[in-house]
Design a protein around this motif. Sequence first.
Motif, mmCIF file in Angstrom:
data_model
loop_
_atom_site.group_PDB
_atom_site.id
_atom_site.type_symbol
_atom_site.label_atom_id
_atom_site.label_comp_id
_atom_site.label_asym_id
_atom_site.label_seq_id
_atom_site.Cartn_x
_atom_site.Cartn_y
_atom_site.Cartn_z
ATOM 1 N N CYS B 52 0.809 -1.210 0.139
ATOM 2 C CA CYS B 52 0.095 0.078 -0.044
ATOM 3 C C CYS B 52 0.810 1.389 -0.006
ATOM 4 N N GLY B 53 2.207 1.129 0.099
ATOM 5 C CA GLY B 53 2.953 2.372 0.073
ATOM 6 C C GLY B 53 3.188 2.834 1.377
ATOM 7 N N ILE B 54 3.135 2.298 2.351
ATOM 8 C CA ILE B 54 3.203 2.879 3.667
ATOM 9 C C ILE B 54 4.679 2.332 4.358
ATOM 10 N N ALA B 55 5.285 1.382 3.841
ATOM 11 C CA ALA B 55 6.514 0.899 4.235
ATOM 12 C C ALA B 55 7.393 0.619 2.901
ATOM 13 N N ARG B 77 -1.721 2.734 -6.295
ATOM 14 C CA ARG B 77 -2.375 3.226 -5.174
ATOM 15 C C ARG B 77 -3.764 3.236 -5.571
ATOM 16 N N LEU B 82 -7.403 0.634 1.847
ATOM 17 C CA LEU B 82 -6.781 -0.023 2.841
ATOM 18 C C LEU B 82 -7.406 0.287 4.091
#
Lengths: 256, 310
Positions: B52-55, B77, B82
């Motif tokens: 999801c691009g958070i880490a 995304r 999420l």
Amino acid sequence: MSIQNLRAIAAIYKFELHRFRRTLLTGLLVPVITTSLYFVVFGGAIGSRMNEIDGIPYAAFIVPGLIMMSMFTESIFNASFGIYMPKFTGTIYELLSAPVSAAETIIAYVGAAATKSLIVGAIIFLTAHLFVDIQVMHPLAMVAFMVLIAVSFCLFGFILGIWAQSFEQLQVIPLLLIMPMTFLGGAFYSVHMLAEPWRTITLFNPIVYLISGFRWTFFGKGDVGIEFSLIFVAGMLALCLGIIGWMFRSGYRLKK
Amino acid sequence: MASIINIRGLTKRYASGFEALKGVDLSIEEGEIFALLGPNGAGKTTMISIICGIARPTGGEVQVAGHDIARDYRGARSAIGLVPQELSTDQFERVIDTVTFSRGLFGKPRNDAYVEKILRDLSLWDKRHSKILELSGGMKRRVMIAKALSHEPRVLFLDEPTAGVDVELRRDMWKLIGELRQTGVTIILTTHYIEEAEEMADRVGVINRGELMLVEEKTALMKKLGKKTLTIVLIDPIATLPPELADWDLSLHAEGQEIEYIFDAQAERTGVSSLLRRLGDLGLGYKDLNTRQSSLEDIFVSLVHQEKAA
Ligand SMILES: Nc1ncnc2c1ncn2[C@@H]1O[C@H](COP(=O)(O)OP(=O)(O)O)[C@@H](O)[C@H]1O
Ligand SMILES: [Mg+2]
């Protein structure tokens, strides 16, 4: 630089202004009251015993410094809180998982915080008008300068908000660094009034150049040449943009 | 069916040096419900956070709906909704505003009718003007789901959707997930409740200590690894199991009233009939028999055991 998702910019901007609106009354009353107090103390009680500075009555002389001082702190606080709070509450997940670029994020958060700073700056300007008659020599330059200062300090605040890992860290820079630098940066006096070596030492304080430049837009003269002020504003903008760019590329303290 | 998510060689080493993912390969089919099952600390949230691009991943590649999550993060995304594990909401915002905000954040034009539909589906419509802080924990989770669905994602991630949620809400959540699947949304949920995976998933992936141990159709998995438990209820309780029964994997329960036999249902010879004959020979009478298919829980325990043994 990638700017495509204009709707995201609008959404964040609106969200942030909505946040400010919740504390609208204090947000607007505080600058009015603070400004009035400064005028009662500095303009009235002390100012009446002071000579003109560079041919400008003291009460008028402090107006640009007062506006700058409030805009510095407002900008830093608003922008740093804007990005710190989602980190603190965990809602930052949504921003990080959205199709939003670093540039879009910055434009939205910094734009919103700068908007609020400019409103506060305008309120102080109008409040000051109640106490003292001020003629602004370069009104367009004044507005442009306020915008530049608001954006620069909001960028700085944004960096602070990303960097900070506690509320204390969030407060420490504006209170322990920016406030003293502003007081010592000629907000309430002219650098020319200082004796050496303080006059030279003071010139190492970047805030001097910012306040001086803003004062120039009012009275056509400042402690230092306007060109130096512009160089400092441009330098600060460039530096902050550089740091933010690096922060986003490296995921600094935002991404795990 | 085409795969909507493709993960190849995904690794993650946190700044602390901890290796949370050790080379995960996985593809998720469009339209399926995929349950990622694993104990706490297995790496489920880490995996979702990367997709999801958070880490940031340390190594490997991920494509979502054909878009690389790094090179074409906007495309990737945009396809994802999420619902993270932690309840985090903007407490002072009103429900409808926060959902509208999410839609805008994902670049979608305003659509009041669609937002209304989501809020109605999630039983949030009556609460749309409430501030989020006034809502119960279960309602807050619904708000987070509404936010995730606000931009019409093709893939929905639910990270432990029912952790710490009461039984009633859990049932509601299952129902909701079932309905969502009808609309064609691909759903990936993580859980450490095996019951949940068993109830809802089409396929199950088992993850432990950063490694995907297996991925199977749920039914195939149950068949393949499924053991059965035979419970024999005795007429008269016994104090210990007689040595004559040592050939079978038995245990004694209910104060000596019940004998349990775990056997492989797929095996040629299950040993059930010979056991019952031996009981007769020993004069142990029984009044009831029943067998039970082992749950994913049993399967999981045996998998983790196997790994420990290896
Ligand atoms: N930011 C972090 N820094 C270091 N280790 C982390 C971090 N986040 C998670 N971990 C570790 O990575 C492992 C996997 O965590 P997580 O993905 O949250 O597991 P799960 O969701 O399966 O419970 C855990 O051992 C956890 O302690
Ligand atoms: Mg987790």
